[in-house]
Design an enzyme around this catalytic site. Structure first.
Site, PDB file in Angstrom:
ATOM      1  N   LYS A  44       0.875  -1.185   0.000  1.00 50.26           N
ATOM      2  CA  LYS A  44       0.000   0.000   0.000  1.00 50.26           C
ATOM      3  C   LYS A  44       0.905   1.227   0.000  1.00 50.26           C
ATOM      4  CE  LYS A  44      -2.162   2.980   1.964  1.00 50.26           C
ATOM      5  NZ  LYS A  44      -1.932   4.395   1.575  1.00 50.26           N
ATOM      6  N   GLU A  84       8.272   1.047  11.713  1.00 50.93           N
ATOM      7  CA  GLU A  84       9.416   1.975  11.602  1.00 50.93           C
ATOM      8  C   GLU A  84       8.810   3.360  11.584  1.00 50.93           C
ATOM      9  OE1 GLU A  84      11.551   4.588  10.402  1.00 50.93           O
ATOM     10  OE2 GLU A  84      11.960   3.592   8.478  1.00 50.93           O
ATOM     11  N   GLU A  88       8.553  15.619  15.668  1.00 55.74           N
ATOM     12  CA  GLU A  88       9.124  15.421  14.340  1.00 55.74           C
ATOM     13  C   GLU A  88       8.451  16.392  13.369  1.00 55.74           C
ATOM     14  OE1 GLU A  88       8.293  11.672  12.254  1.00 55.74           O
ATOM     15  OE2 GLU A  88      10.391  11.735  11.635  1.00 55.74           O
ATOM     16  N   CYS A  94      13.015  10.118   8.204  1.00 56.22           N
ATOM     17  CA  CYS A  94      12.757   9.794   9.606  1.00 56.22           C
ATOM     18  C   CYS A  94      14.044   9.918  10.411  1.00 56.22           C
ATOM     19  CB  CYS A  94      12.114   8.431   9.747  1.00 56.22           C
ATOM     20  SG  CYS A  94      12.810   7.243   8.633  1.00 56.22           S
TER      21      CYS A  94
HETATM   22  P1  ADP Z   1       3.184  10.514   6.934  1.00 53.28           P
HETATM   23  O1  ADP Z   1       3.049  11.310   8.180  1.00 53.28           O
HETATM   24  O2  ADP Z   1       4.574  10.194   6.534  1.00 53.28           O
HETATM   25  O3  ADP Z   1       2.259  10.907   5.825  1.00 53.28           O
HETATM   26  P2  ADP Z   1       1.420   8.452   7.716  1.00 53.28           P
HETATM   27  O4  ADP Z   1       1.732   7.666   8.930  1.00 53.28           O
HETATM   28  O5  ADP Z   1       0.280   9.374   7.726  1.00 53.28           O
HETATM   29  O6  ADP Z   1       2.771   9.096   7.345  1.00 53.28           O
HETATM   30  O7  ADP Z   1       1.230   7.491   6.470  1.00 53.28           O
HETATM   31  C1  ADP Z   1       2.094   6.448   6.131  1.00 53.28           C
HETATM   32  C2  ADP Z   1       1.302   5.371   5.431  1.00 53.28           C
HETATM   33  O8  ADP Z   1       0.283   4.890   6.304  1.00 53.28           O
HETATM   34  C3  ADP Z   1       0.577   5.841   4.177  1.00 53.28           C
HETATM   35  O9  ADP Z   1       0.622   4.796   3.206  1.00 53.28           O
HETATM   36  C4  ADP Z   1      -0.839   6.062   4.680  1.00 53.28           C
HETATM   37  O10 ADP Z   1      -1.818   5.951   3.669  1.00 53.28           O
HETATM   38  C5  ADP Z   1      -0.978   4.944   5.679  1.00 53.28           C
HETATM   39  N1  ADP Z   1      -2.010   5.163   6.705  1.00 53.28           N
HETATM   40  C6  ADP Z   1      -2.468   6.344   7.180  1.00 53.28           C
HETATM   41  N2  ADP Z   1      -3.422   6.147   8.118  1.00 53.28           N
HETATM   42  C7  ADP Z   1      -3.566   4.800   8.239  1.00 53.28           C
HETATM   43  C8  ADP Z   1      -4.389   3.945   9.056  1.00 53.28           C
HETATM   44  N3  ADP Z   1      -5.262   4.448   9.926  1.00 53.28           N
HETATM   45  N4  ADP Z   1      -4.257   2.612   8.924  1.00 53.28           N
HETATM   46  C9  ADP Z   1      -3.355   2.091   8.065  1.00 53.28           C
HETATM   47  N5  ADP Z   1      -2.569   2.827   7.269  1.00 53.28           N
HETATM   48  C10 ADP Z   1      -2.667   4.172   7.350  1.00 53.28           C
END
Ligand code: ADP
Length: 500
Positions: free
Chosen positions: A197, A272, A404, A306
């Site tokens: 994903k 991570e 962060e 990160c």
């Molecule tokens: P960033 O802050 O780097 O955008 P996120 O943690 O929001 O990181 O997103 C990282 C990944 O996790 C993306 O692929 C995002 O679509 C996915 N993601 C965001 N929310 C959820 C959730 N509730 N459950 C699973 N995956 C999620």
């Protein structure tokens, strides 16, 4: 629909034909399909804000189909399960060859989608992606069990390292292709099936990678790619009982949510997550190297790493000098679109730009000193100036210093002695990485031991290799990617007892 490509980009014909499909599909069970709902989401070029295309927005139904396809591909008698380790290795090696043959196109897609300089994509990210597939191609024939010396008479006990099953691989947008490789290569080397994903901000290169994996000859359903939003696509994957393992890279906030949700089915999780890494410069360091190292430690990839060395500790006698040289060097950073000879690109999205600028504004109004930067650059695209703050120990608990930012913002602070720097460097919920700059190697080793971080660099920063494990202490997550540790991450051990 108007797809617009940056005027400075001169793209390979394959990239153009990929982009001009305009509407991208999901890879489920070896077939490219629309989302069942027909829904899509928009993909933007962060250097311009222009539309790059539409990606299928996977929902619960698509997740269920992908899980079913991945489960079928993992069935005991499936082609994939019967495939020899050697053949699995050959497939991974073939993917590496195909990535290499299509390096330009993949690098162009990552630059269009993420905004990073094309040179970084082509000479940094893509070769590392190739190296990952080759490294794990080598591992397929080396995943061994053991023969523990049990004390039960007339008994043989041996262990087998077996794949976990269906792995959901959820990745962020900062290194779109590389993050896919970090997870896909070891997961497949171990004999799992995968559902990738990609982040909704940067789905394109992963889709092209999916095509190359199909071309390499992976059986249908072994690799599935679901583009979509965190909710519902990512969350439905985490909730699905047919998923055996979730490997996630992203924010600590979402990581916590994933861990909670995965607990319903006791789905295995590795995380991570974020960082707020200390980078420590001692007065005996090679100052030229240390300043340059500190500069790219935090501003490289526009701070969207990160591991970003966002808390810079400098020993008091050289503090003024470092702040001055760092500010001067930051002034020389060319911020621009990825097709120019820029050093760094935009941040990934308008939302991210607003977040970063919000932190900068907060830093300003908190009264700590700002030496350089502090604003948006231009009106078009999401460019933020490299920004340098400085503060003393009383600022350690400001949000800017604790949280962060994931943007080009560094906070420099002086320290006087060993106890102080160890205590303040570790005064963070995170523990992903740290840097040390000194010519005294004993001091470097002592500090490397004292710092609570999964990776410590000495007189260097942001070195990575497929052979070296990477992961976090504390709230930066758990589980180690890369190296032989990733083999443990994607396998489980079976103990077999034989009485004779
Ligand atoms: P960033 O802050 O780097 O955008 P996120 O943690 O929001 O990181 O997103 C990282 C990944 O996790 C993306 O692929 C995002 O679509 C996915 N993601 C965001 N929310 C959820 C959730 N509730 N459950 C699973 N995956 C999620």
């Amino acid at each position: 629909m108007t797809i617009k490509i940056h005027e400075a980009a001169s793209l390979h014909e394959n990239t153009l034909s990929f982009i001009h499909r305009e509407r991208h599909k999901l890879l489920i069970g070896g077939v490219w399909v629309e989302a069942r709902s027909g829904e899509t989401f928009e993909v933007f070029d962060p250097a311009t804000g222009d539309l790059l295309g539409h990606a299928a927005a996977a929902g619960e139904e698509d997740v269920a189909m992908a899980v079913a396809a991945a489960r079928a591909a993992f069935a005991p008698d499936s082609e994939w399960r019967r495939m020899t380790p050697q053949k699995r290795g050959e497939l991974l090696w073939k993917v590496a060859d195909l990535i290499e043959a299509n390096a330009r196109e993949l690098a162009e897609l990552d630059t269009l989608d993420n905004g990073k300089p094309y040179r970084n994509s082509l000479y940094g990210d893509v070769p590392q992606v190739v190296a990952h597939f080759r490294y794990y191609a080598g591992w397929t024939t080396k995943i061994e069990g053991s023969v523990p010396p049990v004390s039960v008479p007339n008994t043989l006990n041996y262990t087998r390292r077996e794949p976990l099953g269906v792995c959901a691989l959820i990745i962020p947008w900062n290194f779109p292709l590389l993050m896919a490789a970090w997870k896909l290569a070891p997961a497949l080397a171990c004999g799992n099936t995968a559902i990738l994903k990609p982040a909704e901000q940067t789905p394109l290169a992963a889709l092209r990678l999916g095509e190359l994996m199909v071309e390499a000859g992976f059986p249908a359903g072994v690799v599935n790619i679901l583009t979509g939003l965190g909710v519902p696509a990512g969350s439905a994957l985490v909730d699905h009982p047919g998923v055996d393992k979730v490997s996630f890279t992203g924010s600590t906030e979402v990581g916590k949510l994933i861990m909670r949700n995965a607990s319903n089915n006791l789905t295995k999780v590795s995380l991570e997550l974020g960082g707020k890494s200390p980078n420590v410069v001692f007065k005996d360091a090679d100052m030229g190297k240390a300043v340059k190292g500190a500069l790219w430690a935090v501003f490289g990839n526009t701070g969207q790493m990160c591991t970003a060395g966002s808390r810079l500790f400098v020993e008091r006698p050289v503090y003024e000098q470092v702040v001055e040289q760092l500010s001067e060097a930051a002034g020389g950073i060319r911020v621009g679109h990825g097709w120019d000879k820029s050093h760094i690109g935009p941040v990934v999205s308008q939302e991210q730009m607003e977040r970063v600028l919000g932190y900068i504004d907060e830093g300003r109004s908190s009264g700590i000193e700002m030496h350089r930067g502090g604003g948006r650059l231009g009106e078009r695209g999401y460019f933020v100036e490299p920004t340098i703050f400085s503060h003393d120990a009383s600022g350690d608990d400001l949000r800017l210093i604790r949280e962060e930012i994931f943007g080009p913002v560094v906070a420099v602070t002086p320290f006087d002695d060993w106890e102080e720097v160890v205590q303040r460097a570790n005064h963070t919920e995170y523990g992903l990485a740290a840097g040390i700059w000194t010519s005294d190697l004993s001091k470097a080793h002592r500090l490397a031991e004292a710092l609570q971080a999964g990776t410590v660099w000495v007189n260097a920063y942001n070195l990575f290799d497929a052979a070296s494990p990477f992961g976090g202490y504390k709230s930066s997550g758990f589980g180690r990617e890369m190296g032989k540790e990733a083999i443990d991450l994607y396998t489980q051990v079976k103990s077999v007892w034989v009485s004779y």
